[in-house]
Design an enzyme around this catalytic site. Structure first.
Site: not given
Length: 285
Positions: A10-11, A37, A61, A102-103, A126, A130
């Site tokens: 991932g990024q 997984d 995610a 996450t924000d 989302y 989270k």
């Protein structure tokens, strides 16, 4: 420190791999979905038992926001159940867990940066997933670090989103299309390289609990796009729009800047953008 890194293609994980691989005292073990997984507890347990890490970092995610709205069951399964499974397997092996959040756990009603102690209230699936992920991880493994981030972009791009915002803006500019970007959503877009570099010292220091790692400053997506074009010497037809005018199936917080009462904020968002563009596309204009 032996670290198992989940979601390694991932990024964010790609920058962790790139920037931590040669760090002294770090034994980094990357794993992708093919290795385990996260929705399969038995598979995660087997991977953790086999690798015996001291820390498990979960960067996986399901974060395509429109798909989360369309398929909340998958959003909850991958994020919440996946987070629970990873934290549980880590606890059983005597390992700490690092879970990214996450924000979007905040509703955007505030107009000063959100701190770790601020109340959470999501406005989309989302964000709700989270929030539940954070709580599941806290319950499953007391030895945890939850890291909230915002507006991520990195060299590897996001497979789930087809790249990242910076590359989308550059592509639209090259195509000569009129570009409309939302100007009434304010955040702090963050280069994943800066997150990776900041996280490692915190892990070495044993930081636990919840922390915000986000770029300093704040900007709208429209002004962020303008900075991208300026730094690349481009002059496309780019105009501001509002979230209401732009439409779409997902409500997003109007203000989701992250501050911190625990750690310094990362370098300013513009410095992160300049670094990204230099590393990805060469010298700035």
């Amino acid at each position: 420190m032996r670290i198992l890194l989940l979601g390694a293609n991932g990024q964010l994980a790609s920058d962790i791999l790139r920037l931590w691989r040669d760090q002294p005292g770090i034994d980094l073990l990357p794993a992708t979905r093919a290795g385990a997984d996260v929705t399969d507890l038995a598979a995660v347990r087997a991977l953790v038992e086999r690798t015996r890490p001291g820390v498990v970092i979960n960067t996986t995610a399901f974060h395509n926001l429109p798909l989360c709205e369309q398929d909340p069951a998958t959003a909850m399964t991958v994020n919440v159940v996946g987070g629970w499974n990873v934290a549980t397997a880590a606890r059983e092996a005597g390992a700490a867990v690092v879970q990214f959040s996450t924000d979007y756990v905040f509703d955007g009603e505030k107009r000063t940066p959100y701190l770790e102690s601020d109340a959470r209230r999501a406005v989309n699936i989302y964000g709700a997933a989270k929030i539940a992920t954070e709580d599941a991880v806290r319950i499953a493994n007391p030895d945890h670090l939850i890291v909230r981030v915002s507006g991520l972009y990195g060299l590897a791009g996001s497979a789930g989103k087809g790249g990242n915002f910076v590359e989308t803006m550059l592509r639209l500019a090259r195509e000569g299309q009129p570009i409309r970007v939302i100007a009434d959503q304010v955040t702090a877009p963050t280069n994943t390289a800066h997150i990776a570099e900041a996280l490692l010292p915190h892990l070495r220091d044993g930081l636990r609990g919840t922390v915000h790692l986000a770029a300093d400053g704040e900007t709208s997506w429209y002004d962020f796009a303008r900075a991208i074009f300026e730094l690349r010497g481009l002059s496309p037809d780019c105009q501001p729009t509002t979230a209401a005018e732009f439409g779409g199936p997902v409500r997003r917080p109007a203000y989701s800047v992250l501050g911190s009462e625990r750690v310094p904020r990362l370098p300013h968002w513009r410095l992160g953008l300049e670094r990204y563009l230099r590393e990805k596309h060469g010298p700035l204009s």
